[in-house]
Scaffold this active site. Structure first.
Site, short mmCIF file in Angstrom:
data_model
loop_
_atom_site.label_atom_id
_atom_site.label_comp_id
_atom_site.label_asym_id
_atom_site.label_seq_id
_atom_site.Cartn_x
_atom_site.Cartn_y
_atom_site.Cartn_z
N SER A 142 0.84 -1.20 0.00
CA SER A 142 0.00 0.00 0.00
C SER A 142 0.87 1.24 0.00
O SER A 142 1.95 1.27 0.61
CB SER A 142 -0.91 0.02 1.23
OG SER A 142 -1.60 1.26 1.31
N TYR A 155 -2.08 -0.83 10.00
CA TYR A 155 -2.26 -1.27 8.60
C TYR A 155 -0.96 -1.11 7.81
O TYR A 155 -0.53 -2.03 7.10
CB TYR A 155 -3.38 -0.49 7.96
CG TYR A 155 -3.62 -0.84 6.51
CD1 TYR A 155 -4.17 -2.08 6.15
CD2 TYR A 155 -3.32 0.06 5.49
CE1 TYR A 155 -4.40 -2.40 4.82
CE2 TYR A 155 -3.56 -0.26 4.16
CZ TYR A 155 -4.09 -1.49 3.83
OH TYR A 155 -4.31 -1.81 2.52
#
Length: 246
Positions: A142, A155
């Site tokens: 990401s 995350y």
């Protein structure tokens, strides 16, 4: 006399929703047989596979928890039994849980670790054992690993682990003609991204890159298609697909 080219076979985890579904559909359009691995939404899985088959491609859906090594091994078994082998593995399965580090629920951390880190490790372990020469392994990182956004610590940490696994596995597979890369999307218009965000946050994210829009799953699937096929000289990399936000 002409010799037919064997059909390539792709396994796509998280392959029935969002970016995973777009990737499965794109690889099928590229001529690959597809095994779409899903966690629990059988209706979405059947819809995805039916749509792919309607285009003339071959596809099956397999339910598996990506963190369960036995279930993942069984999904690879299906690919080999149905289509003869595995050439491409796209590990798009993942979850995103957000919150300030000081207040973050540790059970939520463990849940995300199980899917994003252990799941990546388990899928890559089977891929390293079974992908054929000339194949590709593609993981999902990401852009938030670089942006350092508040509330994304847990995350982003899970996706930083994906980057590490991908680079190291690429080196461990030396001599086998198998590429390993990670794709790091920016904000993508999908259920995973929209969950829990207000309209102001979404609009601000859309304006953060020079193209001034959110990505769509097809933007990422285009990169997956290249890494899965012709882009053989890209290996051990994290590819940022984010409109130029970093």
């Amino acid at each position: 006399m002409t010799t037919s080219v064997p059909r390539r076979v792709a396994i796509v985890t998280g392959g029935t929703r969002g970016i995973g579904r777009a990737s499965a559909e794109r690889l099928a359009a590229d001529g690959m047989a597809v095994v779409a691995v899903y966690a629990g939404n059988k209706d979405a899985a059947e819809e995805t596979v039916t749509g792919i088959i309607a285009t003339g491609a071959r596809a099956v859906a397999v339910q598996a928890d990506v963190a369960d090594e036995h279930a993942v091994a069984a999904a690879f078994d299906v690919a080999e039994q149905e289509f003869g082998g595995v050439d491409v593995v796209v590990n798009a399965a993942g979850i995103m849980l957000l919150g300030p580090l000081a207040e973050f629920d540790l059970d939520a951390l463990d849940r995300m670790h199980r899917t994003n880190i252990r799941g990546t490790f388990v899928v890559n372990q089977q891929a390293a054992r079974r992908v054929r020469s000339g194949g590709a392994i593609i993981n999902f990182s990401s852009t938030v690993t670089k942006l350092a956004l508040p509330s994304y610590a847990a995350y982003a940490a899970s996706k930083g682990a994906v980057d590490a696994v991908s680079l190291i596995l690429a080196r461990e597979l030396r001599g086998r003609n198998i590429t390993v890369n990670a794709v790091a999307p920016g904000p993508i218009a999908s259920d995973l991204y929209f969950e829990g965000k207000d309209q102001e946050t979404i609009e601000r994210a859309a304006k953060a890159n020079p193209i001034e829009r959110l990505g769509v799953p097809a933007d990422v699937a285009e990169v997956i298609s290249a890494l899965a096929g012709p882009a053989r000289w890209i290996n051990g990399q994290t590819i940022y697909v984010n409109g130029g936000v970093i």
